[in-house]
Design a protein around this motif. Structure first.
Motif, PDB file in Angstrom:
ATOM      1  N   GLN A  84      27.469  38.252  33.536  1.00  0.00           N
ATOM      2  CA  GLN A  84      28.785  38.355  34.458  1.00  0.00           C
ATOM      3  C   GLN A  84      28.736  37.471  35.692  1.00  0.00           C
ATOM      4  N   LEU A  85      27.668  37.299  36.033  1.00  0.00           N
ATOM      5  CA  LEU A  85      27.492  36.619  37.440  1.00  0.00           C
ATOM      6  C   LEU A  85      27.709  34.922  37.278  1.00  0.00           C
ATOM      7  N   VAL A  86      27.102  34.713  35.985  1.00  0.00           N
ATOM      8  CA  VAL A  86      27.346  33.214  35.700  1.00  0.00           C
ATOM      9  C   VAL A  86      28.753  32.897  35.383  1.00  0.00           C
ATOM     10  N   GLU A  87      29.376  33.894  34.520  1.00  0.00           N
ATOM     11  CA  GLU A  87      30.736  33.870  34.335  1.00  0.00           C
ATOM     12  C   GLU A  87      31.726  33.414  35.340  1.00  0.00           C
ATOM     13  N   ALA A  88      31.384  34.672  36.448  1.00  0.00           N
ATOM     14  CA  ALA A  88      32.170  34.596  37.611  1.00  0.00           C
ATOM     15  C   ALA A  88      31.888  33.213  38.428  1.00  0.00           C
TER      16      ALA A  88
END
Length: 141
Positions: free
Chosen positions: A26-30
């Motif tokens: 999720q952090l990478v996606e964000a």
């Protein structure tokens, strides 16, 4: 860029590898979406600037085309005037050529008339001269 790891989602259990992977994903996606958003905005700004430059360039080119068309119209008017002047000069030249031809013909006619008069005068002088010489000659009786 600094990635902050948030506590695990309520769906994920704390401390499990799956939860941390999801959290990292999720952090990478964000981060990727944030990066893509900023790239998109910079590309939009560049495209907007290029569009404004092209629009200004197109406006300038249109003004130049209008100016050139105006010059073409002025030259067309000038050419039309010169053609009219040429036609008038040609007409005057034709009239002058006709007048010259008529004057030449009149000069030839006068020359012939003078030649004829000269011949008549010469004949009259000869005739009168012969008659005078006969009168001066004694007549034999």
């Amino acid at each position: 860029m600094i990635i902050k790891i948030k506590p695990a989602d309520s769906r994920c259990e704390r401390g499990t590898a799956g939860g941390q992977v999801r959290q990292i994903a999720q952090l990478v996606e964000a981060a990727v979406l944030d990066h893509l958003g900023s790239e998109h905005e910079s590309l939009r700004a560049v495209a907007g600037k290029k569009l404004a430059d092209l629009s200004a360039d197109l406006t300038t080119q249109r003004e130049q085309i209008r100016a050139l068309l105006g010059k073409i119209d002025a030259k067309d008017d000038e050419i039309a005037g010169l053609e009219l002047e040429k036609a008038e000069i040609s007409e005057r030249l034709s009239m002058a050529e006709l007048e010259v031809a008529a004057l030449k013909e009149a000069a030839v006619h006068h020359q012939r008339e003078n030649d004829f008069r000269s011949e008549v005068m010469a004949l009259m002088k000869d005739a009168l001269g012969a008659q005078t010489t006969r009168e001066e000659m004694p007549v034999e009786k």
